[in-house]
Design an enzyme around this catalytic site. Structure first.
Site, PDB file in Angstrom:
ATOM      1  N   LYS A 123      -7.070   1.584  -2.820  1.00  0.00           N
ATOM      2  CA  LYS A 123      -6.871   1.103  -1.711  1.00  0.00           C
ATOM      3  C   LYS A 123      -7.046   2.232  -0.518  1.00  0.00           C
ATOM      4  O   LYS A 123      -7.588   1.932   0.698  1.00  0.00           O
ATOM      5  CB  LYS A 123      -5.505   0.493  -1.507  1.00  0.00           C
ATOM      6  CG  LYS A 123      -5.008   0.103  -0.146  1.00  0.00           C
ATOM      7  CD  LYS A 123      -5.706  -1.046   0.287  1.00  0.00           C
ATOM      8  CE  LYS A 123      -5.353  -1.607   1.921  1.00  0.00           C
ATOM      9  NZ  LYS A 123      -4.203  -2.140   1.822  1.00  0.00           N
TER      10      LYS A 123
ATOM     11  N   THR B  31       0.865  -1.299   0.000  1.00  0.00           N
ATOM     12  CA  THR B  31      -0.004  -0.133   0.013  1.00  0.00           C
ATOM     13  C   THR B  31       0.999   0.987   0.052  1.00  0.00           C
ATOM     14  O   THR B  31       1.574   1.374   0.965  1.00  0.00           O
ATOM     15  CB  THR B  31      -0.727  -0.070   1.151  1.00  0.00           C
ATOM     16  OG1 THR B  31      -1.676  -1.207   1.207  1.00  0.00           O
ATOM     17  CG2 THR B  31      -1.886   1.187   1.216  1.00  0.00           C
TER      18      THR B  31
END
Length: 294
Positions: free
Chosen positions: A177, A102
């Site tokens: 995300k 991420t």
């Protein structure tokens, strides 16, 4: 690249809590997997299962034709891809680069452009589902990049996850995300406050969970993390320090777009307070301590 498994050599960089389970599932699916981690001890379990250890990122990049990265922070992604012995500099033309960390959407776009200039195919593919999803190969995988590259490596994604969606061009996986993390941030406050409220009201919190987790209040965090909170299990499925990193990226992106995110700001402030008290290596469910200790 042929999708024939026998011709695929996967280089997996980053074998922490999530990466170790993801690489394990690739091995279980009969892929040839090479691994690198800054701390070799964290890869020993994978080596015992048949993964091939490599001493440097450059070695991985020079031998693999699919390179997956699952590291900690955007600065780590930057180093792994753009360092002198990094992936962009050393990967073979035609290789597929998949960053599952991420990270920053802007960095994902930078990697894509640099890879394209070198004849490489880059995808940003962050995941959600925590340590349980990683172990059970049930991760949600959010992908950004070109459709042809996505389809070429889809079977590899399918060895690690169940909900796999191409969200758009480069950076789209990371932006998706951030949506995920924004939703979790405020939800975690709600889960902790609900459990704290149940305890203060003299209820049995486990029984409360039975009533509310399947109704309108239901969420992954309520079903999977609330039981850990109540049992005093604050071991990391996902580290607080990494969640703070994610929320900061999301907040920066939101500000760039002129979007107000007060729920995100509140959650970030609470987690930063916990980190200052030494909880940065606890799991995100340790937010419960904010309520039960004050």
């Amino acid at each position: 690249m042929s999708v024939c498994k026998e011709r695929i050599i996967i280089g997996f960089i980053g074998t922490g809590v999530m990466g170790r389970s993801m690489a394990t599932n690739l091995l279980k699916s009969d892929y040839k997997v090479m691994v690198y981690n800054r701390t070799k001890a964290k890869a020993e379990e994978l080596i015992k299962q048949g993964a091939i250890w490599k001493d440097t990122v450059a070695e991985i990049a020079g031998e693999a034709n699919v390179i997956i990265t699952m590291v900690g922070y955007p600065k780590d992604v930057e180093e792994v891809y753009f360092g002198e012995s990094g992936i962009i500099q050393n990967a073979k033309a035609g290789s597929y680069l998949i960053d599952m960390t991420t990270s920053s959407p802007k960095l994902a776009q930078k990697i894509y452009e640099a890879a394209k200039a070198k004849g490489l195919h880059a995808l940003d593919a962050p995941v959600s589902g925590g340590d349980v999803g990683a172990r059970e190969a049930k991760l949600s995988i959010m992908v950004g990049g070109e459709s042809a590259a996505f389809e070429a490596v889809r079977p590899i994604f399918e060895a690690m996850g169940k909900n796999i969606v191409l969200q758009g061009g480069s950076g789209a996986g990371q932006y998706t995300k951030m949506c995920n993390q924004i939703a979790i941030a405020s939800n975690m406050i709600g889960v902790c406050e609900a459990m704290a409220y149940a305890k203060k009201a003299g209820l049995n919190p486990q029984n409360v969970l039975k009533s509310i987790e399947s109704g309108a209040a239901g969420s992954w965090s309520l079903s999977n993390l609330a039981p850990r909170m109540l049992s005093g299990d604050f071991e990391p499925g996902f580290y607080i320090k990494h969640f703070i990193k994610d929320m900061r990226i999301a907040l920066e992106s939101a500000k760039e777009m002129g979007l107000k995110t007060p729920g995100l700001e509140l959650a970030l402030s609470l987690y930063e307070e916990l980190a200052q008290k030494g909880e940065e290596n606890s799991g995100t469910q340790a937010l419960f301590k904010y309520y039960i200790c004050d």
